[in-house]
Write a protein that holds these residues in place. Structure first.
Motif, short mmCIF file in Angstrom:
data_model
loop_
_atom_site.label_atom_id
_atom_site.label_comp_id
_atom_site.label_asym_id
_atom_site.label_seq_id
_atom_site.Cartn_x
_atom_site.Cartn_y
_atom_site.Cartn_z
N VAL A 184 -13.06 2.27 2.21
CA VAL A 184 -13.34 1.29 3.26
C VAL A 184 -12.16 0.33 3.32
CG1 VAL A 184 -14.93 -0.48 4.09
CG2 VAL A 184 -15.82 1.49 2.82
N THR A 185 -11.38 0.40 4.38
CA THR A 185 -10.16 -0.39 4.52
C THR A 185 -10.41 -1.58 5.44
OG1 THR A 185 -8.84 1.62 4.26
CG2 THR A 185 -7.72 -0.31 5.15
N GLU A 201 -12.03 9.36 0.73
CA GLU A 201 -11.00 8.88 -0.19
C GLU A 201 -9.95 9.97 -0.43
OE1 GLU A 201 -10.72 6.86 -4.63
OE2 GLU A 201 -12.25 8.37 -4.20
N ILE A 202 -8.69 9.59 -0.30
CA ILE A 202 -7.59 10.52 -0.50
C ILE A 202 -7.34 10.71 -1.99
CG2 ILE A 202 -5.83 8.69 -0.43
CD1 ILE A 202 -4.03 10.64 1.10
N VAL A 203 -6.91 11.90 -2.36
CA VAL A 203 -6.56 12.17 -3.75
C VAL A 203 -5.43 11.24 -4.18
CG1 VAL A 203 -5.56 13.88 -5.32
CG2 VAL A 203 -7.36 14.56 -3.72
N HIS A 204 -5.59 10.61 -5.33
CA HIS A 204 -4.59 9.65 -5.81
C HIS A 204 -3.42 10.40 -6.46
CE1 HIS A 204 -7.81 7.03 -4.91
NE2 HIS A 204 -7.41 6.01 -5.63
N ASP A 205 -2.49 10.81 -5.63
CA ASP A 205 -1.34 11.57 -6.11
C ASP A 205 -0.08 10.92 -5.56
OD1 ASP A 205 0.59 13.34 -6.88
OD2 ASP A 205 -0.34 15.11 -5.98
N TRP A 206 0.67 10.25 -6.43
CA TRP A 206 1.86 9.54 -5.98
C TRP A 206 2.95 10.49 -5.50
CZ3 TRP A 206 1.91 4.71 -4.67
CH2 TRP A 206 0.98 3.83 -5.24
N SER A 224 -6.75 -4.83 2.22
CA SER A 224 -7.56 -4.41 1.08
C SER A 224 -8.35 -3.16 1.39
CB SER A 224 -8.53 -5.53 0.67
OG SER A 224 -7.84 -6.72 0.36
N SER A 225 -8.80 -2.47 0.35
CA SER A 225 -9.72 -1.36 0.55
C SER A 225 -10.59 -1.19 -0.69
CB SER A 225 -8.97 -0.06 0.87
OG SER A 225 -8.05 0.28 -0.15
N TYR A 226 -11.83 -0.82 -0.44
CA TYR A 226 -12.78 -0.49 -1.50
C TYR A 226 -12.94 1.02 -1.55
CZ TYR A 226 -14.57 -5.37 -1.49
OH TYR A 226 -14.71 -6.73 -1.57
N PHE A 262 -7.29 -5.48 -3.93
CA PHE A 262 -6.10 -4.71 -3.63
C PHE A 262 -6.49 -3.31 -3.14
CE2 PHE A 262 -4.50 -8.01 -6.44
CZ PHE A 262 -3.36 -8.41 -5.77
N PRO A 263 -5.52 -2.54 -2.67
CA PRO A 263 -5.87 -1.20 -2.17
C PRO A 263 -6.60 -0.36 -3.21
CG PRO A 263 -3.65 -1.78 -1.51
CD PRO A 263 -4.11 -2.86 -2.44
N PHE A 264 -7.64 0.33 -2.76
CA PHE A 264 -8.41 1.29 -3.57
C PHE A 264 -9.12 0.62 -4.74
CE2 PHE A 264 -4.75 3.58 -1.71
CZ PHE A 264 -5.44 4.44 -0.87
N HIS A 265 -9.65 -0.57 -4.50
CA HIS A 265 -10.42 -1.26 -5.55
C HIS A 265 -11.80 -0.62 -5.66
CE1 HIS A 265 -11.90 -4.49 -8.05
NE2 HIS A 265 -12.91 -4.68 -7.22
#
Length: 271
Positions: A184-185, A201-206, A224-226, A262-265
């Protein structure tokens, strides 16, 4: 100036040609990645989370209001105090007086402790027609223009990069962490949140440019995003609002607050 007209419809043929934004049709992820979760509003639903906000009708406002997780064709469905209703009445009546042909315009009028929505007079000699009489809800607030006017939450943050990333992800079959995981952004104003989008939610892959760009855009623009687990985008947004409301209840709207999330909290969807 034509902000408080209803969107174009058979009932308002002269309304401004600015209808609600429509989702672009397309196969694949479009069906599973709504940017704004929307249901037909049931304004009396006791499960709604009403939070303080600022809303406007194009160049009318902003006005202090409360908004919930429900929208009408992507637009907000706010409710107002009687004092704010008087301010809206003054603005909409003044705007009507400046129109050459106000026949399709609707204005607000406060009569005692009730609010009326009137269609403007075709000529100065014609009587205005009352389109709707609004009584206060159980909390003493008035739902002015819900399900008919193009109310928008005020967002003066520079969120263009994040918005573009949301649009890009909406059209992309990107890797997701799970079918019930959501992001949720929102623009974080400390005491109020303005939804930008709800996506899986996108896969957390840098190593993935899409994720890196999306994170960087949010961080750079102070967005921000949850992230949370929920059965649907609408339920994810409702849970995000409950969490935000409980966490930020004591923040003064007059205070200058940097984003607190912050992003992806990660948050608990059952809160």
């Amino acid at each position: 100036m034509s902000c408080s007209r209803s969107p174009p419809s058979a009932a308002s043929p002269g309304a401004k040609a600015r209808g609600p934004p429509s989702a672009e049709s397309g196969p694949g992820p479009e069906d599973r990645t709504p940017v704004r979760p929307s249901e037909e509003p049931t304004l009396t639903d006791t499960r709604l989370t009403w939070l303080p906000n600022l809303v406007h009708l194009d160049d009318l406002g902003p006005y202090p209001a409360q908004t919930s997780e429900l929208t009408w064709k992507g637009f907000a469905c706010p409710r107002f105090t009687l004092e704010t209703a008087r301010a809206i009445a003054a603005d909409t009546q003044r705007a009507a007086s400046q129109l050459d042909d106000p026949s399709s315009w609707q204005s607000v009028h406060v009569v005692g402790d009730r609010v009326e929505i009137r269609s403007a007079a075709q000529t100065p000699a014609s009587a205005s027609t009352v389109a709707k009489v609004l009584e206060a809800d159980s909390d003493g607030l008035f739902h002015i223009g819900s399900n008919s006017w193009v109310w928008s939450e005020l967002d003066d943050r520079n969120s263009s990069q994040t918005a573009e990333q949301l649009r890009q992800m909406r059209r992309t079959a990107y890797p997701v962490t799970g079918p019930e995981r959501w992001c949720v952004t929102f623009a974080d104003y400390g005491w109020r949140m303005v939804l930008l989008g709800v996506l899986p939610e996108i896969v957390h892959d840098w190593d993935d440019d899409l994720f890196a760009d999306f994170y960087t855009a949010q961080y750079t623009e102070a967005i921000s995003s949850y992230t949370l687990t929920a059965d649907s985008a609408a339920e994810a947004y409702a849970a995000a609002r409950r969490h935000f409301g409980a966490e930020r209840a004591g923040i003064d709207p007059a205070a200058t607050v940097m984003p607190l999330a912050f992003p992806f909290h990660e948050i608990n969807s059952t809160a």
